[in-house]
Design an enzyme around this catalytic site. Structure first.
Site, PDB file in Angstrom:
ATOM      1  N   PHE A  57       0.795  -1.218   0.000  1.00 41.95           N
ATOM      2  CA  PHE A  57       0.000   0.000   0.000  1.00 41.95           C
ATOM      3  C   PHE A  57       0.831   1.274   0.000  1.00 41.95           C
ATOM      4  O   PHE A  57       0.296   2.356  -0.222  1.00 41.95           O
ATOM      5  CB  PHE A  57      -0.921   0.041   1.233  1.00 41.95           C
ATOM      6  CG  PHE A  57      -1.967  -1.030   1.250  1.00 41.95           C
ATOM      7  CD1 PHE A  57      -3.040  -0.983   0.386  1.00 41.95           C
ATOM      8  CD2 PHE A  57      -1.885  -2.082   2.151  1.00 41.95           C
ATOM      9  CE1 PHE A  57      -4.012  -1.973   0.404  1.00 41.95           C
ATOM     10  CE2 PHE A  57      -2.847  -3.069   2.175  1.00 41.95           C
ATOM     11  CZ  PHE A  57      -3.913  -3.021   1.299  1.00 41.95           C
ATOM     12  N   THR A  60       8.108   3.934   1.655  1.00 42.39           N
ATOM     13  CA  THR A  60       8.724   4.657   2.760  1.00 42.39           C
ATOM     14  C   THR A  60       9.967   5.383   2.265  1.00 42.39           C
ATOM     15  O   THR A  60      10.798   4.820   1.552  1.00 42.39           O
ATOM     16  CB  THR A  60       9.102   3.693   3.899  1.00 42.39           C
ATOM     17  OG1 THR A  60       7.930   2.989   4.333  1.00 42.39           O
ATOM     18  CG2 THR A  60       9.680   4.463   5.084  1.00 42.39           C
ATOM     19  N   ASP A 170       0.751  -9.571  15.727  1.00 37.77           N
ATOM     20  CA  ASP A 170       1.617  -9.846  14.574  1.00 37.77           C
ATOM     21  C   ASP A 170       3.082  -9.614  14.943  1.00 37.77           C
ATOM     22  O   ASP A 170       3.840  -9.016  14.177  1.00 37.77           O
ATOM     23  CB  ASP A 170       1.224  -8.978  13.379  1.00 37.77           C
ATOM     24  CG  ASP A 170       1.826  -9.490  12.067  1.00 37.77           C
ATOM     25  OD1 ASP A 170       2.097 -10.703  11.973  1.00 37.77           O
ATOM     26  OD2 ASP A 170       2.020  -8.673  11.143  1.00 37.77           O
ATOM     27  N   GLU A 487      -0.186  29.748  30.487  1.00 36.41           N
ATOM     28  CA  GLU A 487      -0.149  29.257  31.863  1.00 36.41           C
ATOM     29  C   GLU A 487      -1.015  28.014  32.015  1.00 36.41           C
ATOM     30  O   GLU A 487      -0.657  27.051  32.713  1.00 36.41           O
ATOM     31  CB  GLU A 487      -0.595  30.363  32.829  1.00 36.41           C
ATOM     32  CG  GLU A 487       0.402  31.501  32.941  1.00 36.41           C
ATOM     33  CD  GLU A 487      -0.176  32.717  33.645  1.00 36.41           C
ATOM     34  OE1 GLU A 487       0.619  33.556  34.104  1.00 36.41           O
ATOM     35  OE2 GLU A 487      -1.419  32.840  33.721  1.00 36.41           O
TER      36      GLU A 487
END
Length: 494
Positions: A57, A60, A170, A487
């Site tokens: 799919f 990288t 897995d 704050e």
């Protein structure tokens, strides 16, 4: 590598309160967005360096941040390949799980998420050491000392996952990365003390009262009860880790076949070879641990915490600290110092968070609330933690309940549990901080006044005049009886 999604953003501090508060900008969300996140450009923040991997799919890439030069891994998922609603739902679930696990040092950190018309881009921590699988394939078997280091890193992940109400489903060497590159580039010189878990695409929430029956996993590592379509739980992760340990010690899988059918047959028989070489040369304690982890009966397998405390790991000089003790109890010991205002602010924030983002914490609460009466008693908390392998003491149980039990009824309610865990994790989205602040800032002028704070505390029966004055004095750093957004954020994150 798996797919990691997040809607997290780097927090931004608003203008000082002496300035006119900036008009709130409306998020621009692309029509058809898979994740419902704000539209933004990956290329505006990062520069692509090279491709480092690809899958069914996604691809990288190695990226560098334009401002800092720091390296990141970015997985670009092709949206059109996610054709079914089930695949899209799996991605959304993975987003929630990764956010639920944020901050754990043995899980690859999600840095940011981008979405455009064609892709979802997942910017992640870059692990230069590569996959554990590659080291195992190159090295073959490991010494018991190194195998103990590796399995210790893996079991710390599993222990934390199970405590957080997640089963991975897995676990395999391909789903663990080495944080650092090996000296001289050799497997024998690699640092196995810090492995990072990836790919939570098949992970699921643990529900002790509703065991899972979905058939998922990878052939060599899947547990027999999964193949039998029996109800199963987190013990499947212990089996998978046992397979990995067997392979670390021998260089071969315990259940081998030429195809999936043959492998599954071997797994169902569950008769791994402990007689052939090199088993006669492997210590009895190592053999005993592997056999326990590969027990056919799930209830006979040790918990992740029990593996970490096993004698064999101790003999090999591996630090076996329990991540539950480190990440949970240590932080809860400081919970008592939290002000009433912070507890109220966290409660308000919890109410503004979409239910799906709290799914992981709800799963945790259900697993602790064993009798289903919507509160966690001291006894339930102790038994649940002991079941997870924690050697928790009664004084620690009493401390946790005392610190979390804001209404002093002797139990921990759902709201009290969620706000406590939100405090422990200290991971808050900018949008949730802003929405919670706006709930207090009823006149919309960019600060919380004493009157607004008094109204909120009185509405929730959490303070008198003295308490309100103490809160203003503590968080109104510039002594103007006002609490600015900065704050407020500092208080929540502190």
């Amino acid at each position: 590598m798996g797919m990691f999604l997040s809607t997290a953003k780097n927090p931004q501090v608003p203008a000082e309160k002496t300035e006119v508060p900036a008009e709130k900008t409306k998020k621009i969300i692309r029509k058809g967005s898979l994740l419902g996140i704000e539209e933004k450009s990956l290329e505006s923040d990062y520069k692509k360096v090279k491709e480092i991997g690809s899958g069914r799919f996604a691809t990288t890439y190695l990226y560098k941040h334009k401002s800092t030069g720091k390296k990141y891994a970015c997985k670009s998922i092709v949206k059109r390949l996610l054709a079914t609603e089930s695949e899209k739902a799996d991605l959304r679930r993975e987003v929630r799980i990764m956010e639920h696990l944020r901050g754990q040092k043995n899980v690859v950190e999600l840095v940011d998420t981008y979405e455009d018309a064609q892709h979802v881009h997942l910017v992640m921590e870059y692990c230069a050491g590569g996959e554990l699988y590659d080291k195992m394939e190159s090295k073959g078997s490991f010494s018991e000392k190194v195998a103990a280091q590796i399995i210790s890193s893996i079991m710390k992940v599993v222990c934390y996952l199970h405590f957080m109400g997640i089963m991975h489903r897995d676990l395999k060497p391909e789903n663990f990365l080495l944080a650092k590159k090996a000296l001289l580039g050799a497997p024998c010189c690699a640092d196995y003390t810090l492995l990072k878990a990836i790919d939570f695409g098949l992970s699921a929430y643990i529900d002790e009262g509703k065991p899972n029956q979905e058939k998922v996993g990878t052939a060599f590592y899947v547990a027999p009860e999964v193949l039998r379509r029996q109800s199963y739980g987190k013990e499947v992760d212990i089996w998978s880790a046992g397979v990995i340990l067997y392979m670390l010690l021998t260089g071969a899988p315990p259940f081998y076949g030429d195809n999936e059918t043959q492998i599954f047959e071997k797994v169902l028989k569950a008769e791994p070879d402990f007689d052939s070489y090199p088993w006669p040369l492997i210590s009895k304690n190592a053999q005993h641990l592997v056999k326990r982890m590969l027990s056919v009966r799930p209830n006979d397998r040790p918990t992740a915490a029990a593996v970490l405390n096993d004698q064999w790991l101790k003999e090999n000089g591996v630090a076996t600290e329990n991540p539950i003790e480190d990440t949970f109890l240590g932080k809860l010991r400081h919970f008592r110092a939290m002000s009433k205002f912070k507890k109220l602010a966290l409660t308000v924030m919890m109410e503004s968070i979409p239910p799906e983002e709290l799914e992981g914490l709800r799963a945790m609460f259900r697993n602790f609330d064993t009798d289903g009466n919507k509160v966690i008693s001291r006894d339930e908390l102790k038994k649940s933690l002991l079941k997870l392998g924690s050697n928790i003491k009664q004084e620690d149980i009493d401390m946790i309940v005392q610190n979390a039990d804001t209404d002093r009824d002797g139990t921990i309610s759902y709201n009290e549990f969620i706000t406590t865990m939100m405090h422990v994790r200290r991971e808050h989205k900018e949008e949730h901080l802003r929405e919670a602040f706006d709930r207090f800032d009823t006149d919309g002028n960019g600060t919380i006044s004493k009157e607004e704070l008094k109204s909120a505390l009185e509405k929730n029966k959490m303070g008198d005049e003295a308490t309100i004055n103490d809160i203003i004095q503590e968080f109104g750093a510039d002594n103007d009886d006002q609490i600015s957004y900065k704050e407020f954020c500092d208080m929540i994150r502190g």
